[in-house]
Design an enzyme around this catalytic site. Structure first.
Site, short mmCIF file in Angstrom:
data_model
loop_
_atom_site.label_atom_id
_atom_site.label_comp_id
_atom_site.label_asym_id
_atom_site.label_seq_id
_atom_site.Cartn_x
_atom_site.Cartn_y
_atom_site.Cartn_z
N PRO A 1 1.03 -0.86 -0.06
CA PRO A 1 -0.32 0.00 0.00
C PRO A 1 0.80 1.19 0.05
O PRO A 1 1.38 1.28 0.83
CB PRO A 1 -0.67 -0.23 1.30
CG PRO A 1 -0.85 -2.05 1.62
CD PRO A 1 -0.06 -2.43 0.72
N CYS A 2 0.02 2.36 -0.89
CA CYS A 2 1.03 3.55 -0.53
C CYS A 2 0.42 4.67 -0.63
O CYS A 2 1.00 6.17 0.17
CB CYS A 2 0.73 4.10 -2.18
SG CYS A 2 -0.47 3.98 -2.87
N ASN A 3 -0.58 4.37 0.21
CA ASN A 3 -1.37 5.50 1.15
C ASN A 3 -0.59 6.48 1.52
O ASN A 3 -0.48 7.40 2.07
CB ASN A 3 -2.37 4.61 1.92
CG ASN A 3 -3.14 3.82 1.28
OD1 ASN A 3 -2.95 3.07 1.05
ND2 ASN A 3 -4.85 4.43 1.46
#
Length: 367
Positions: free
Chosen positions: A83-85
């Protein structure tokens, strides 16, 4: 023929897997889907519907934090777009201290337990600057020492330089287990110069009317009027708009908001965000793109069918890795493992996460 079984975490709708299978077919490698995991049920349905060998049992719907990686079948190859959030330049950039930032560790857990021969990891460009670069260095160090140890090659790919009709930049980390006599090299760009890039008008030409995922978004009269006053390539903040159409939002001057595509250039980055004015807008018609148009820009095959609601599909497409970009990287990986030469260039990031000086990148190297 070399055979590899592959597992995948944070699989999304299958952008990485589709590209990997296409690359394997071209190189003459037998790639076999073994398992995949994603937290969204519709995304899992899309993966099952499109990826060879995927079944209801092999594609596991659930939170990766609850996944028992030790119970998963043994694999020889592994992919994960963690995940890049918390690393995105558009978010709060909490990095490893955020809710999603630490989830890369689940990928390390897989490497520690299953010790695959190779892996491919993906994330956004903001990862390399998160917390002054310390997060990136920490993650790379963890990947290098995982399992029995890996030789890693991180690189910031500009996918428009590889035929993707979109300016999408992502960090890809390729790892090969120590002891395997093969050294991955970054594949040379196939479309290195702006004049070579694929335009969005080329990408969206001649879409058959019978294809699924072409529902149009209902635009309000205000949005239609606003778009009619925004020229191709402009957005809601640099166009000349009537007073009642201007956006009175302090600090929100992102170039993507109500930005219309330019027909002669690649698209800007297609995202899965859900805020108003961020859905991607046609250069000629005053409307948001359809999901099939977004899928074309992301290089999904026209036969790739997405499952779920229109909003779910939009998010799936925006969060995916472009299959054509994944294909380039996996083709180079499989060519590396089979001893097949290919054109390559020096990596622009070192294994410790530092950027390579431009002088070292100046000369294209042919293997």
């Amino acid at each position: 023929m070399s055979t590899y079984t592959m597992g995948e975490l944070f699989s999304g709708p299958g952008g990485i897997a589709w590209g990997a299978h296409e690359a394997a077919r071209e190189v003459g490698v037998d790639l076999r889907h073994t398992w995949a995991n994603d937290y969204d049920s519709s995304t899992c349905e899309t993966y099952r519907a499109n990826i060879p060998g995927a079944t209801h049992q092999s594609v596991i719907h659930g939170d990766v934090r609850d996944l028992d990686v030790k119970s998963l079948q043994s694999i020889e190859g592994f992919a994960f777009g963690f995940p890049c959030n918390d690393y995105s330049l558009l978010g709060e950039s909490k990095g490893l201290s955020g809710k999603f930032g630490p989830l890369y560790q689940r990928g390390v857990d897989v490497l520690d337990h299953h010790r695959p021969a190779w892996f491919v990891a993906e994330n956004v460009t903001g990862l390399k600057s998160s917390n002054g670069g310390d997060d990136f260095k920490h993650i790379l160090a963890e990947l290098r020492k995982a399992g029995a140890g890996y030789t890693i090659v991180p690189h910031l790919y500009h996918f428009e330089q590889y035929g993707v009709p979109q300016r999408r930049h992502r960090i890809i980390i390729v790892g090969i287990a120590e002891g395997i006599p093969a050294q991955f090299k970054v594949p040379a760009p196939t479309h290195p110069k702006p004049d070579d890039w694929v335009s969005v008008s080329t990408a969206l030409a001649n879409i058959p009317t019978h294809l699924p995922n072409q529902e149009r978004t209902r635009q309000s009269k205000t949005v239609i009027r606003r778009l009619e006053q925004i020229r191709p390539g402009q957005n809601a903040f640099n166009a000349t708009l009537d007073d009642d159409l201007r956006l009175n939002v302090k600090g929100a001057t992102l170039s993507q908001i109500y930005r219309r595509l330019h027909p002669g250039k690649p698209s800007y980055t297609i995202t899965g965000s859900g805020g108003g004015g961020t859905h991607g807008y046609h250069w000629d018609e005053p409307r948001a793109l359809t999901n099939r148009e977004r899928a074309r820009i992301q290089t999904f095959d026209d036969n790739f069918v997405f499952r779920g609601t229109k909003e779910s599909v939009r998010k799936q497409i925006g969060m995916a890795v472009p299959p054509a970009g994944a294909k380039v990287i996996f083709r180079a990986l499989f060519q590396t493992l089979t001893g097949t030469p290919y054109d390559w260039v020096p990596a622009n990031l070192t294994p410790s996460g530092e950027p390579v000086k431009r002088r070292a990148l100046a000369e294209k190297i042919i293997s």
